[in-house]
Design a protein around this motif. Structure first.
Motif: not given
Length: 60
Positions: A42-46
């Motif tokens: 999720k962090g990578e997508a953000q």
């Protein structure tokens, strides 16, 4: 402005996800490890969202 906000949230989620993964591995808890993996993604997508916003000048 949205670029920095997304990147900050992304880094926070990646750090928290990594911590959960390490805790899951240390305690042999596969569900915590998987939860950490999901949070890291999720962090990578953000982060990616923030980069795109930066490249497009926050027009999205």
């Amino acid at each position: 402005m949205g670029e920095l906000k997304d990147k900050t949230k992304g880094v926070s989620n990646e750090i928290a996800g990594n911590a959960k993964q390490m805790a899951g591995e240390a305690t042999d808890d596969p569900s915590l490890d998987a939860e950490g993996e999901a949070q890291e993604r999720k962090g990578e997508a953000q982060n990616l969202s923030g980069e795109i916003k930066g490249d497009l000048g926050d027009k999205i």
